[in-house]
Design an enzyme around this catalytic site. Sequence first.
Site, PDB file in Angstrom:
ATOM      1  N   GLY A  53       4.559  -5.155  -3.744  1.00 26.32           N
ATOM      2  CA  GLY A  53       5.658  -4.265  -4.080  1.00 26.32           C
ATOM      3  C   GLY A  53       5.656  -3.817  -5.525  1.00 26.32           C
ATOM      4  O   GLY A  53       6.532  -3.066  -5.943  1.00 26.32           O
ATOM      5  N   CYS A  54       4.675  -4.272  -6.280  1.00 26.08           N
ATOM      6  CA  CYS A  54       4.551  -3.850  -7.672  1.00 26.08           C
ATOM      7  C   CYS A  54       3.424  -2.826  -7.765  1.00 26.08           C
ATOM      8  O   CYS A  54       2.366  -3.021  -7.172  1.00 26.08           O
ATOM      9  CB  CYS A  54       4.214  -5.034  -8.574  1.00 26.08           C
ATOM     10  SG  CYS A  54       5.518  -6.254  -8.714  1.00 26.08           S
TER      11      CYS A  54
END
Length: 138
Positions: A53-54
Amino acid sequence: MSTSSIQDEVEDLVEEFDLLDDWEQRYKYLIDMGKALAPLDPSEKNDITKVKGCVSQVWLMHESDNDTHIFRAESDAHIVKGLAALLVRLYSGRSGEDILSIDAREVLQRIGLAEHLSPQRSNGLASMIKRIQAVAAG
């Protein structure tokens, strides 16, 4: 550690950032926090420790001794590494209960960084917090 000690840490962070005049100085301080992180061993940078998710690459290591959680982190992006350092400072050495009691996003608002994070960095921050809280919840 008690919740009061985590609250003391939050107040210390707020005071440190309050000494800085504007968001550019706050970003620089955050970057300096990231530079102070000890690097992870190359073997610790893997798919298991990588935070999903980064946009940037972020690795989050976790160890625990009874109910004390220790976190270490690294990122390939300066500001994200600083955010990781801030989270490590807030959460490492704490019990699961203490970790779940603190909202890092509120802390970022209090120190004047939340409104200056891009949506991608905000999402990455949320992913790091979610991972830390999941570990703390057991």
